[in-house]
Design a protein around this motif. Structure first.
Motif, PDB file in Angstrom:
ATOM      1  N   LYS A  72       1.006  -1.266  -0.018  1.00 23.38           N
ATOM      2  CA  LYS A  72      -0.040  -0.010   0.160  1.00 23.38           C
ATOM      3  C   LYS A  72       0.810   1.143   0.037  1.00 23.38           C
ATOM      4  CE  LYS A  72      -3.118  -2.927   0.239  1.00 23.38           C
ATOM      5  NZ  LYS A  72      -3.906  -3.421  -0.799  1.00 23.38           N
ATOM      6  N   TRP A  73       2.000   1.104   0.904  1.00 19.20           N
ATOM      7  CA  TRP A  73       3.031   2.316   0.708  1.00 19.20           C
ATOM      8  C   TRP A  73       3.406   2.544  -0.749  1.00 19.20           C
ATOM      9  CZ3 TRP A  73       7.856   3.590  -0.097  1.00 19.20           C
ATOM     10  CH2 TRP A  73       8.511   4.834   0.441  1.00 19.20           C
ATOM     11  N   GLY A 112     -13.730  -2.671  -0.016  1.00 16.08           N
ATOM     12  CA  GLY A 112     -14.595  -3.457   1.163  1.00 16.08           C
ATOM     13  C   GLY A 112     -14.431  -2.642   2.220  1.00 16.08           C
ATOM     14  N   ALA A 113     -15.289  -3.308   3.209  1.00 15.29           N
ATOM     15  CA  ALA A 113     -15.200  -2.950   4.566  1.00 15.29           C
ATOM     16  C   ALA A 113     -14.189  -3.206   5.228  1.00 15.29           C
ATOM     17  CB  ALA A 113     -16.712  -3.480   5.475  1.00 15.29           C
ATOM     18  N   TYR A 114     -13.607  -4.089   5.027  1.00 20.06           N
ATOM     19  CA  TYR A 114     -12.060  -4.531   5.721  1.00 20.06           C
ATOM     20  C   TYR A 114     -10.830  -4.480   4.970  1.00 20.06           C
ATOM     21  CZ  TYR A 114     -13.963  -6.692   9.899  1.00 20.06           C
ATOM     22  OH  TYR A 114     -14.567  -6.766  10.967  1.00 20.06           O
ATOM     23  N   SER A 115     -11.027  -3.103   4.039  1.00 17.57           N
ATOM     24  CA  SER A 115      -9.807  -2.924   3.103  1.00 17.57           C
ATOM     25  C   SER A 115      -8.579  -2.163   3.708  1.00 17.57           C
ATOM     26  CB  SER A 115     -10.333  -1.860   1.868  1.00 17.57           C
ATOM     27  OG  SER A 115      -9.398  -1.390   1.202  1.00 17.57           O
ATOM     28  N   ASN A 116      -7.517  -2.964   3.525  1.00 18.90           N
ATOM     29  CA  ASN A 116      -6.193  -2.387   3.988  1.00 18.90           C
ATOM     30  C   ASN A 116      -5.983  -1.059   3.330  1.00 18.90           C
ATOM     31  OD1 ASN A 116      -4.729  -4.005   6.020  1.00 18.90           O
ATOM     32  ND2 ASN A 116      -5.439  -5.595   4.441  1.00 18.90           N
ATOM     33  N   HIS A 117      -6.525  -1.176   1.844  1.00 17.94           N
ATOM     34  CA  HIS A 117      -6.166   0.053   1.037  1.00 17.94           C
ATOM     35  C   HIS A 117      -6.926   1.367   1.793  1.00 17.94           C
ATOM     36  CE1 HIS A 117      -5.840   2.716  -2.438  1.00 17.94           C
ATOM     37  NE2 HIS A 117      -7.360   2.666  -2.508  1.00 17.94           N
ATOM     38  N   LEU A 118      -8.077   0.982   2.231  1.00 17.40           N
ATOM     39  CA  LEU A 118      -8.934   2.341   2.396  1.00 17.40           C
ATOM     40  C   LEU A 118      -8.075   2.997   3.791  1.00 17.40           C
ATOM     41  CD1 LEU A 118     -12.479   1.396   2.440  1.00 17.40           C
ATOM     42  CD2 LEU A 118     -11.074   2.359   0.786  1.00 17.40           C
ATOM     43  N   GLU A 174      -9.769   1.029  -6.768  1.00 17.16           N
ATOM     44  CA  GLU A 174      -9.504   0.071  -5.783  1.00 17.16           C
ATOM     45  C   GLU A 174      -8.255  -0.791  -5.522  1.00 17.16           C
ATOM     46  OE1 GLU A 174     -12.696  -3.700  -4.327  1.00 17.16           O
ATOM     47  OE2 GLU A 174     -12.433  -3.178  -6.217  1.00 17.16           O
ATOM     48  N   GLY A 175      -7.823  -0.696  -4.302  1.00 17.72           N
ATOM     49  CA  GLY A 175      -6.649  -1.470  -4.184  1.00 17.72           C
ATOM     50  C   GLY A 175      -5.443  -0.507  -4.452  1.00 17.72           C
ATOM     51  N   GLY A 176      -5.595   0.678  -5.236  1.00 17.90           N
ATOM     52  CA  GLY A 176      -4.489   1.555  -5.710  1.00 17.90           C
ATOM     53  C   GLY A 176      -3.981   1.283  -7.087  1.00 17.90           C
ATOM     54  N   ALA A 177      -4.793   0.334  -7.763  1.00 13.36           N
ATOM     55  CA  ALA A 177      -4.032  -0.027  -9.011  1.00 13.36           C
ATOM     56  C   ALA A 177      -4.119   1.094  -9.851  1.00 13.36           C
ATOM     57  CB  ALA A 177      -5.234  -0.923  -9.649  1.00 13.36           C
ATOM     58  N   SER A 178      -2.664   1.430 -10.560  1.00 13.79           N
ATOM     59  CA  SER A 178      -2.685   2.446 -11.560  1.00 13.79           C
ATOM     60  C   SER A 178      -1.223   2.399 -12.039  1.00 13.79           C
ATOM     61  CB  SER A 178      -2.802   3.668 -10.815  1.00 13.79           C
ATOM     62  OG  SER A 178      -1.581   4.096  -9.671  1.00 13.79           O
ATOM     63  N   GLU A 179      -0.777   2.847 -12.827  1.00 17.01           N
ATOM     64  CA  GLU A 179       0.840   2.802 -13.481  1.00 17.01           C
ATOM     65  C   GLU A 179       1.639   3.404 -12.153  1.00 17.01           C
ATOM     66  OE1 GLU A 179       4.278   2.823 -15.536  1.00 17.01           O
ATOM     67  OE2 GLU A 179       2.383   1.822 -15.991  1.00 17.01           O
ATOM     68  N   GLU A 180       1.037   4.375 -11.813  1.00 15.95           N
ATOM     69  CA  GLU A 180       2.268   4.857 -10.396  1.00 15.95           C
ATOM     70  C   GLU A 180       2.339   3.847  -9.514  1.00 15.95           C
ATOM     71  OE1 GLU A 180       0.256   8.353 -12.697  1.00 15.95           O
ATOM     72  OE2 GLU A 180      -0.630   6.566 -11.891  1.00 15.95           O
ATOM     73  N   ALA A 181       1.270   3.061  -9.327  1.00 20.38           N
ATOM     74  CA  ALA A 181       1.209   1.809  -8.221  1.00 20.38           C
ATOM     75  C   ALA A 181       2.502   0.997  -8.902  1.00 20.38           C
ATOM     76  CB  ALA A 181       0.317   1.316  -8.050  1.00 20.38           C
ATOM     77  N   VAL A 182       2.414   0.486 -10.093  1.00 18.18           N
ATOM     78  CA  VAL A 182       3.191  -0.419 -10.583  1.00 18.18           C
ATOM     79  C   VAL A 182       4.572   0.082 -10.540  1.00 18.18           C
ATOM     80  CG1 VAL A 182       3.986  -1.589 -12.674  1.00 18.18           C
ATOM     81  CG2 VAL A 182       1.400  -1.343 -12.290  1.00 18.18           C
ATOM     82  N   LYS A 183       5.019   1.533 -10.881  1.00 20.05           N
ATOM     83  CA  LYS A 183       6.063   2.091 -10.744  1.00 20.05           C
ATOM     84  C   LYS A 183       6.830   1.887  -9.218  1.00 20.05           C
ATOM     85  CE  LYS A 183       8.457   6.380 -11.325  1.00 20.05           C
ATOM     86  NZ  LYS A 183       8.182   7.984 -11.523  1.00 20.05           N
ATOM     87  N   GLY A 184       5.903   2.166  -8.219  1.00 14.95           N
ATOM     88  CA  GLY A 184       6.162   1.930  -7.012  1.00 14.95           C
ATOM     89  C   GLY A 184       6.511   0.760  -6.320  1.00 14.95           C
ATOM     90  N   SER A 217       3.961  -8.329   1.940  1.00 16.68           N
ATOM     91  CA  SER A 217       3.383  -7.185   1.301  1.00 16.68           C
ATOM     92  C   SER A 217       2.578  -6.501   2.360  1.00 16.68           C
ATOM     93  CB  SER A 217       2.241  -7.532   0.252  1.00 16.68           C
ATOM     94  OG  SER A 217       1.447  -8.607   0.543  1.00 16.68           O
ATOM     95  N   GLY A 218       2.620  -6.944   3.815  1.00 20.00           N
ATOM     96  CA  GLY A 218       1.868  -6.221   4.952  1.00 20.00           C
ATOM     97  C   GLY A 218       0.464  -6.470   4.798  1.00 20.00           C
ATOM     98  N   GLY A 219      -0.342  -5.645   5.239  1.00 24.65           N
ATOM     99  CA  GLY A 219      -1.710  -5.754   5.266  1.00 24.65           C
ATOM    100  C   GLY A 219      -2.283  -6.681   6.403  1.00 24.65           C
ATOM    101  N   LEU A 220      -1.612  -6.391   7.682  1.00 20.35           N
ATOM    102  CA  LEU A 220      -2.043  -7.279   8.607  1.00 20.35           C
ATOM    103  C   LEU A 220      -3.025  -6.723   9.635  1.00 20.35           C
ATOM    104  CD1 LEU A 220       1.811  -7.863   9.901  1.00 20.35           C
ATOM    105  CD2 LEU A 220       0.145  -9.333   8.589  1.00 20.35           C
ATOM    106  N   LEU A 221      -3.543  -5.476   9.133  1.00 26.46           N
ATOM    107  CA  LEU A 221      -4.619  -5.078   9.792  1.00 26.46           C
ATOM    108  C   LEU A 221      -6.039  -5.946   9.542  1.00 26.46           C
ATOM    109  CD1 LEU A 221      -4.294  -1.349   9.865  1.00 26.46           C
ATOM    110  CD2 LEU A 221      -4.053  -2.755  11.710  1.00 26.46           C
ATOM    111  N   GLY A 222      -5.935  -6.436   8.258  1.00 24.49           N
ATOM    112  CA  GLY A 222      -7.100  -7.224   7.783  1.00 24.49           C
ATOM    113  C   GLY A 222      -7.319  -8.567   8.677  1.00 24.49           C
ATOM    114  N   ILE A 223      -6.307  -8.965   9.317  1.00 23.45           N
ATOM    115  CA  ILE A 223      -6.692 -10.165  10.278  1.00 23.45           C
ATOM    116  C   ILE A 223      -7.860  -9.861  11.171  1.00 23.45           C
ATOM    117  CG2 ILE A 223      -5.588 -11.067  12.247  1.00 23.45           C
ATOM    118  CD1 ILE A 223      -2.690 -10.971  10.830  1.00 23.45           C
ATOM    119  N   MET A 224      -7.925  -8.636  11.580  1.00 23.71           N
ATOM    120  CA  MET A 224      -9.035  -8.210  12.252  1.00 23.71           C
ATOM    121  C   MET A 224     -10.401  -8.665  11.851  1.00 23.71           C
ATOM    122  SD  MET A 224      -7.862  -6.892  15.189  1.00 23.71           S
ATOM    123  CE  MET A 224      -6.491  -8.169  14.720  1.00 23.71           C
TER     124      MET A 224
END
Length: 289
Positions: free
Chosen positions: A34-35, A58-64, A132-142, A274-281
């Motif tokens: 996400k970073w 979605g309601a449990y999205s790490n991206h949000l 959604e999820g940050g999908a973009s050319e900028e995201a791919v570059k990152g 890739s992180g996203g550990l808050l989604g465990i909740m």
């Protein structure tokens, strides 16, 4: 910009040759991929003099959560279209604490995100669309930047996939660096072959890509007792948190591929956490019932 994403050696049963790129340690809220995905998006926001991030999940999205935290730290507004009925949970509470406004929409309306955005924000010149999820050319570059941070040579690099954006970035980085490394992608969704097409939208050379589509455990956010047992044993044995949606499935796949002889036990393997550990909740009932 310095980030804290070290590579740690893993010692877990047959996984003694595996190293882990700890993107989960970059930030507790703007975590992992996400970073990476938001890094160049944010640069584009400032370049275009925007001040309002509008995104989807979605309601449990790490991206949000990541987008809300990113906005708050950079003195920006943020809004999210949330898929499904109005609910309150740990993730959405964090979003609201970071100042994000939430708009709940039915699943049918949610399908056309551009139309949703246009209906509400077409007259807001300060707004900036983030998919959604940050999908973009900028995201791919990152995400491609991950490869430039790796100093050792690996036979195999593994990552989990939802939209395929992180995988596209990793593959681009591998191709640009001229590495012989094979990128193994573990789709978290059922019928994950479409991920190859998504990756191909951003990176044309797929010769070093290998998809493993049989580790979805029933589909997105689905689990089985085998997967849950693996995650609990893995985390208790290594101290490394993994989640049931993405990284748990990835590590299970690596372990299984070694056990069935598809990967050599002495192969030099790097797993991208890739992180996203808050989604465990959102999965706590499945982990402990």
């Amino acid at each position: 910009m310095y980030i804290y994403s070290p590579i740690h050696r893993l010692n877990y049963q047959a996984l003694t040759q595996i190293s882990v790129k700890r993107d989960d340690l970059i930030d507790p809220y703007i975590s992992g991929n996400k970073w990476r995905k938001l890094k160049y998006v944010l640069a584009d926001v400032f370049a275009n003099k925007k001040s309002h991030l509008v995104t989807f999940g979605g309601a449990y999205s790490n991206h949000l959560v990541a987008t809300a935290a990113c906005a708050a730290r950079n003195e920006l507004k943020s809004t999210a279209f949330v898929r499904g009925e109005k609910v309150t949970n740990e993730m959405l509470v964090l979003c609201q604490l970071f100042g994000m406004q939430l708009i709940f929409v039915d699943r049918e309306s949610y399908r056309d995100k551009r139309l949703l955005y246009a209906k509400v924000f077409s007259e807001d010149p300060e707004s900036y669309f983030i998919d959604e999820g940050g999908a973009s050319e900028e995201a791919v570059k990152g995400c491609a930047d991950i490869i430039s941070e790796i100093t050792d040579t690996y036979d195999h690099i593994f990552c989990a996939a939802g939209t395929g954006t992180t995988a596209a970035g990793l593959l681009r980085g591998i191709n640009e660096a001229g590495l012989s490394t094979t990128l193994h992608v573990i789709p978290a969704l059922k019928n994950g072959d479409f991920i190859a097409e998504e990756i191909n939208n951003y990176e044309k050379d797929l010769s070093k890509l290998q998809l493993h589509v049989d580790y979805h455990f029933g589909g997105y956010a689905k689990t089985t007792p085998d997967l849950i047992d693996f995650i609990k044993n893995f985390t208790a044995s290594t101290g490394l948190l993994i989640d049931p949606v993405y990284t748990g499935k990835m590590f299970y796949a690596i372990y299984d591929l070694i056990n069935i002889g598809k990967l050599k036990k002495d192969a030099n393997i790097l797993a991208i956490h890739s992180g996203g550990l808050l989604g465990i909740m959102g999965m706590k009932e499945k982990l402990f019932t």
